[in-house]
Design a protein around this motif. Structure first.
Motif, mmCIF file in Angstrom:
data_model
loop_
_atom_site.group_PDB
_atom_site.id
_atom_site.type_symbol
_atom_site.label_atom_id
_atom_site.label_comp_id
_atom_site.label_asym_id
_atom_site.label_seq_id
_atom_site.Cartn_x
_atom_site.Cartn_y
_atom_site.Cartn_z
ATOM 1 N N LEU A 148 -6.016 -0.950 -2.224
ATOM 2 C CA LEU A 148 -6.387 0.047 -3.223
ATOM 3 C C LEU A 148 -7.326 1.093 -2.628
ATOM 4 O O LEU A 148 -7.209 2.287 -2.923
ATOM 5 N N GLY A 149 -8.237 0.667 -1.773
ATOM 6 C CA GLY A 149 -9.135 1.612 -1.105
ATOM 7 C C GLY A 149 -8.390 2.591 -0.224
ATOM 8 O O GLY A 149 -8.690 3.787 -0.206
ATOM 9 N N ILE A 150 -7.392 2.100 0.507
ATOM 10 C CA ILE A 150 -6.593 2.979 1.360
ATOM 11 C C ILE A 150 -5.796 3.966 0.516
ATOM 12 O O ILE A 150 -5.725 5.156 0.832
ATOM 13 N N ILE A 151 -5.221 3.489 -0.576
ATOM 14 C CA ILE A 151 -4.435 4.369 -1.451
ATOM 15 C C ILE A 151 -5.328 5.440 -2.067
ATOM 16 O O ILE A 151 -4.976 6.627 -2.087
ATOM 17 N N LEU A 152 -6.505 5.038 -2.570
ATOM 18 C CA LEU A 152 -7.420 6.018 -3.159
ATOM 19 C C LEU A 152 -7.888 7.040 -2.135
ATOM 20 O O LEU A 152 -8.007 8.232 -2.442
ATOM 21 N N THR A 153 -8.149 6.582 -0.917
ATOM 22 C CA THR A 153 -8.581 7.503 0.130
ATOM 23 C C THR A 153 -7.489 8.515 0.454
ATOM 24 O O THR A 153 -7.768 9.720 0.588
ATOM 25 N N LEU A 154 -6.254 8.060 0.559
ATOM 26 C CA LEU A 154 -5.151 8.977 0.862
ATOM 27 C C LEU A 154 -4.904 9.965 -0.275
ATOM 28 O O LEU A 154 -4.684 11.158 -0.033
ATOM 29 N N PHE A 174 -11.822 10.563 -5.711
ATOM 30 C CA PHE A 174 -10.908 9.536 -5.214
ATOM 31 C C PHE A 174 -11.194 9.195 -3.754
ATOM 32 O O PHE A 174 -11.146 8.031 -3.357
ATOM 33 N N PHE A 175 -11.486 10.212 -2.946
ATOM 34 C CA PHE A 175 -11.743 9.985 -1.533
ATOM 35 C C PHE A 175 -12.962 9.098 -1.332
ATOM 36 O O PHE A 175 -12.918 8.103 -0.612
ATOM 37 N N PHE A 176 -14.079 9.455 -1.986
ATOM 38 C CA PHE A 176 -15.296 8.670 -1.784
ATOM 39 C C PHE A 176 -15.225 7.297 -2.450
ATOM 40 O O PHE A 176 -15.824 6.343 -1.959
ATOM 41 N N ALA A 177 -14.471 7.178 -3.531
ATOM 42 C CA ALA A 177 -14.272 5.856 -4.133
ATOM 43 C C ALA A 177 -13.459 4.969 -3.194
ATOM 44 O O ALA A 177 -13.765 3.780 -3.026
ATOM 45 N N GLY A 178 -12.435 5.530 -2.583
ATOM 46 C CA GLY A 178 -11.635 4.755 -1.632
ATOM 47 C C GLY A 178 -12.412 4.355 -0.406
ATOM 48 O O GLY A 178 -12.316 3.212 0.065
ATOM 49 N N VAL A 179 -13.199 5.263 0.133
ATOM 50 C CA VAL A 179 -14.021 4.947 1.304
ATOM 51 C C VAL A 179 -15.046 3.870 0.949
ATOM 52 O O VAL A 179 -15.293 2.947 1.727
ATOM 53 N N GLY A 180 -15.625 3.963 -0.251
ATOM 54 C CA GLY A 180 -16.570 2.942 -0.682
ATOM 55 C C GLY A 180 -15.923 1.577 -0.817
ATOM 56 O O GLY A 180 -16.517 0.549 -0.459
ATOM 57 N N LEU A 181 -14.696 1.542 -1.342
ATOM 58 C CA LEU A 181 -13.980 0.261 -1.445
ATOM 59 C C LEU A 181 -13.660 -0.313 -0.074
ATOM 60 O O LEU A 181 -13.787 -1.514 0.142
ATOM 61 N N ILE A 182 -13.262 0.539 0.838
ATOM 62 C CA ILE A 182 -12.936 0.058 2.180
ATOM 63 C C ILE A 182 -14.189 -0.483 2.868
ATOM 64 O O ILE A 182 -14.157 -1.533 3.506
#
Length: 58
Positions: A7-13, A45-53
């Motif tokens: 999910l983190g990768i998808i949100l980051t992309l 979305f980018f920073f949420a994904g990076v935070g999840l990763i």
């Protein structure tokens, strides 16, 4: 890979695509409300994904 990292990768992309699309719209001179929405949502979305990763254990 677990669900959080996927999910983190998808949100980051998705965020990166939104930021790129908003940036392209700005450079074409289309400074409108839609450009700001793309940039703001892309950043969220980018920073949420990076935070999840980053928070997922490897």
């Amino acid at each position: 890979m677990n669900a959080k990292s996927v999910l983190g990768i998808i949100l980051t992309l998705v965020g990166l695509i939104g930021l790129i699309y908003g940036g392209i719209d700005f450079t074409k001179g289309g400074v409108s409300q839609a450009s700001f929405v793309y940039v703001i949502l892309g950043g969220i979305f980018f920073f949420a994904g990076v935070g999840l990763i980053r928070s997922t254990k490897a």
